[in-house]
Design an enzyme around this catalytic site. Structure first.
Site, PDB file in Angstrom:
ATOM      1  N   GLY A  85       0.781  -1.240   0.000  1.00  0.00           N
ATOM      2  CA  GLY A  85       0.000   0.000   0.000  1.00  0.00           C
ATOM      3  C   GLY A  85       0.810   1.286   0.000  1.00  0.00           C
ATOM      4  O   GLY A  85       0.238   2.367   0.154  1.00  0.00           O
ATOM      5  N   TRP A  87       2.323   3.000  -2.453  1.00  0.00           N
ATOM      6  CA  TRP A  87       1.961   3.951  -3.518  1.00  0.00           C
ATOM      7  C   TRP A  87       0.631   4.635  -3.166  1.00  0.00           C
ATOM      8  O   TRP A  87       0.473   5.833  -3.374  1.00  0.00           O
ATOM      9  CB  TRP A  87       1.843   3.250  -4.876  1.00  0.00           C
ATOM     10  CG  TRP A  87       3.151   2.896  -5.524  1.00  0.00           C
ATOM     11  CD1 TRP A  87       4.345   2.667  -4.901  1.00  0.00           C
ATOM     12  CD2 TRP A  87       3.397   2.742  -6.939  1.00  0.00           C
ATOM     13  NE1 TRP A  87       5.308   2.370  -5.838  1.00  0.00           N
ATOM     14  CE2 TRP A  87       4.757   2.411  -7.089  1.00  0.00           C
ATOM     15  CE3 TRP A  87       2.599   2.831  -8.071  1.00  0.00           C
ATOM     16  CZ2 TRP A  87       5.344   2.178  -8.339  1.00  0.00           C
ATOM     17  CZ3 TRP A  87       3.176   2.606  -9.327  1.00  0.00           C
ATOM     18  CH2 TRP A  87       4.534   2.278  -9.447  1.00  0.00           C
ATOM     19  N   ASP A 113      -4.941  -5.763  -5.844  1.00  0.00           N
ATOM     20  CA  ASP A 113      -3.786  -6.662  -5.696  1.00  0.00           C
ATOM     21  C   ASP A 113      -4.266  -8.093  -5.502  1.00  0.00           C
ATOM     22  O   ASP A 113      -5.386  -8.334  -5.057  1.00  0.00           O
ATOM     23  CB  ASP A 113      -2.911  -6.261  -4.498  1.00  0.00           C
ATOM     24  CG  ASP A 113      -1.489  -6.801  -4.629  1.00  0.00           C
ATOM     25  OD1 ASP A 113      -0.598  -6.020  -4.994  1.00  0.00           O
ATOM     26  OD2 ASP A 113      -1.274  -8.015  -4.410  1.00  0.00           O
ATOM     27  N   ASP A 129      -6.813 -11.146  -8.982  1.00  0.00           N
ATOM     28  CA  ASP A 129      -5.686 -11.438  -9.878  1.00  0.00           C
ATOM     29  C   ASP A 129      -5.995 -10.712 -11.188  1.00  0.00           C
ATOM     30  O   ASP A 129      -6.931 -11.085 -11.903  1.00  0.00           O
ATOM     31  CB  ASP A 129      -5.570 -12.951 -10.110  1.00  0.00           C
ATOM     32  CG  ASP A 129      -4.362 -13.299 -10.979  1.00  0.00           C
ATOM     33  OD1 ASP A 129      -3.848 -12.384 -11.690  1.00  0.00           O
ATOM     34  OD2 ASP A 129      -3.946 -14.458 -10.967  1.00  0.00           O
ATOM     35  N   ASP A 153       2.581  -1.305 -10.348  1.00  0.00           N
ATOM     36  CA  ASP A 153       3.862  -1.756  -9.802  1.00  0.00           C
ATOM     37  C   ASP A 153       3.824  -3.291  -9.732  1.00  0.00           C
ATOM     38  O   ASP A 153       4.587  -3.901  -8.989  1.00  0.00           O
ATOM     39  CB  ASP A 153       4.046  -1.146  -8.397  1.00  0.00           C
ATOM     40  CG  ASP A 153       5.478  -1.210  -7.885  1.00  0.00           C
ATOM     41  OD1 ASP A 153       6.395  -1.389  -8.712  1.00  0.00           O
ATOM     42  OD2 ASP A 153       5.682  -1.067  -6.668  1.00  0.00           O
ATOM     43  N   LYS A 193       5.875  -0.314 -13.908  1.00  0.00           N
ATOM     44  CA  LYS A 193       7.184  -0.925 -13.707  1.00  0.00           C
ATOM     45  C   LYS A 193       7.474  -1.852 -14.876  1.00  0.00           C
ATOM     46  O   LYS A 193       6.591  -2.587 -15.331  1.00  0.00           O
ATOM     47  CB  LYS A 193       7.135  -1.745 -12.404  1.00  0.00           C
ATOM     48  CG  LYS A 193       8.506  -2.225 -11.949  1.00  0.00           C
ATOM     49  CD  LYS A 193       8.502  -3.572 -11.270  1.00  0.00           C
ATOM     50  CE  LYS A 193       7.771  -3.741  -9.981  1.00  0.00           C
ATOM     51  NZ  LYS A 193       8.511  -3.300  -8.811  1.00  0.00           N
TER      52      LYS A 193
HETATM   53  C1  LIG Z   1       6.360  -4.564  -5.702  1.00  0.00           C
HETATM   54  S1  LIG Z   1       4.822  -5.018  -5.073  1.00  0.00           S
HETATM   55  C2  LIG Z   1       3.915  -3.532  -5.121  1.00  0.00           C
HETATM   56  C3  LIG Z   1       4.291  -2.550  -4.055  1.00  0.00           C
HETATM   57  C4  LIG Z   1       3.313  -1.396  -3.982  1.00  0.00           C
HETATM   58  N1  LIG Z   1       3.426  -0.520  -5.128  1.00  0.00           N
HETATM   59  C5  LIG Z   1       3.521  -0.583  -2.737  1.00  0.00           C
HETATM   60  O1  LIG Z   1       3.933   0.574  -2.827  1.00  0.00           O
HETATM   61  O2  LIG Z   1       3.263  -1.086  -1.657  1.00  0.00           O
HETATM   62  C6  LIG Z   1       4.134  -5.923  -6.407  1.00  0.00           C
HETATM   63  C7  LIG Z   1       2.706  -6.375  -6.167  1.00  0.00           C
HETATM   64  O3  LIG Z   1       2.182  -6.864  -7.411  1.00  0.00           O
HETATM   65  C8  LIG Z   1       1.182  -7.797  -7.060  1.00  0.00           C
HETATM   66  N2  LIG Z   1       0.816  -8.599  -8.228  1.00  0.00           N
HETATM   67  C9  LIG Z   1       1.611  -9.418  -8.961  1.00  0.00           C
HETATM   68  N3  LIG Z   1       0.904 -10.028  -9.925  1.00  0.00           N
HETATM   69  C10 LIG Z   1      -0.373  -9.564  -9.809  1.00  0.00           C
HETATM   70  C11 LIG Z   1      -1.580  -9.846 -10.499  1.00  0.00           C
HETATM   71  N4  LIG Z   1      -1.615 -10.731 -11.507  1.00  0.00           N
HETATM   72  N5  LIG Z   1      -2.712  -9.211 -10.125  1.00  0.00           N
HETATM   73  C12 LIG Z   1      -2.691  -8.325  -9.090  1.00  0.00           C
HETATM   74  N6  LIG Z   1      -1.576  -8.035  -8.387  1.00  0.00           N
HETATM   75  C13 LIG Z   1      -0.431  -8.645  -8.733  1.00  0.00           C
HETATM   76  C14 LIG Z   1       1.854  -8.610  -5.961  1.00  0.00           C
HETATM   77  O4  LIG Z   1       0.889  -9.301  -5.198  1.00  0.00           O
HETATM   78  C15 LIG Z   1       2.590  -7.519  -5.179  1.00  0.00           C
HETATM   79  O5  LIG Z   1       1.851  -7.108  -4.067  1.00  0.00           O
END
Ligand SMILES: C[S@@+](CC[C@H](N)C(=O)[O-])C[C@H]1O[C@@H](n2cnc3c(N)ncnc32)[C@H](O)[C@@H]1O
Length: 238
Positions: A85, A87, A113, A129, A153, A193
């Protein structure tokens, strides 16, 4: 004076900067010891703890927004891959999601997420997802209209194979971009990203057709030894 998301002053906190050394421990792999040592000595990890952010990723969006200014009061934001969370925490005051800035438009933030996210005041959170069939339609329903910013992200957990990780992240980025094409208001911004690795050329081409400007940025908070970078596409053409 600088304030964290908890509203407390943060200036002057954490002036002492002592390097923490982690000893190897039985049962812990050398790679885990290295990770722990890096975390404990990372200035952004320390800053996140001191300023009340849920992770160091918060500083990446802060730095990108300081440069491109897309999180403005009144902005409607979709944050894909928002857990834990950070961002969202940065976006809440910037878009005035709580309506605390008198005389300024109130923004809105929709966070999505795979994982459950602890509630954040001013953010509507959904566990989903985004790669599931029909996921983009669900996000469009929750949004119920246009957005000014789509930011992602999203990153799958590392497979340990560089090229596989790269392709996976490009697929996530592409899915986010197609949502952006459907929901962005003219003039809107897309931030995502990506990992440098060769397959991002097609995506760049596509973004250049739909946005006035496409920039590739490595914010200072992104670790220098990581191939991570961010694409910031501004001026959506509609
Ligand atoms: C680097 S973290 C994000 C950090 C976030 N921007 C923050 O500031 O807290 C990447 C996130 O992408 C999510 N993610 C990866 N694949 C996903 C998908 N198919 N659908 C939704 N979320 C996904 C992961 O669960 C993870 O929480």
């Amino acid at each position: 004076m600088a304030k964290g998301p908890d509203g407390k002053n943060t200036s002057g906190r954490g002036q002492r900067d002592l390097t923490v050394k982690v000893k190897t421990a039985r049962g812990r792999r050398a790679s885990s010891t290295r990770w722990l040592q890096r975390q404990l000595n990372d200035p952004y990890v320390k800053r996140a703890q001191l300023e009340g952010y849920r992770g160091r990723a918060a500083f990446k969006i802060m730095e990108l927004d300081d440069k491109f200014r897309f999180l403005v009061p009144g902005a409607r934001v979709v944050d894909l891959g928002c857990a834990p969370g950070g961002w969202c925490q940065v976006a809440v005051p910037r878009v005035n999601a709580l309506g605390e800035k008198a005389g300024k438009a109130q923004g809105r933030i929709l966070g999505v997420d795979l994982q459950e996210v602890e509630p954040i005041a001013g953010v509507e959170l959904h566990q989903l997802d985004f790669m599931d069939d029909g996921a983009d339609d669900k996000v469009k329903d929750w949004l119920g209209g246009k957005a000014d910013v789509v930011m992602s992200d999203m990153a799958a957990s590392s497979s340990g194979h560089k090229q596989t990780d790269h392709l996976r992240i490009i697929a996530l980025c592409e899915a986010a971009a197609y949502l952006a094409f459907d929901v962005l208001e003219e003039g809107g911004t897309f931030v995502s990203k990506v990992l440098a690795g060769g397959a991002e050329g097609e995506l760049q081409k596509l973004l250049k057709q739909r946005f006035a400007k496409v920039a590739n940025v490595k914010p200072p908070a992104s670790r220098a030894d990581s191939s991570e970078k961010f694409v910031v596409a501004t001026g959506f053409k509609g």
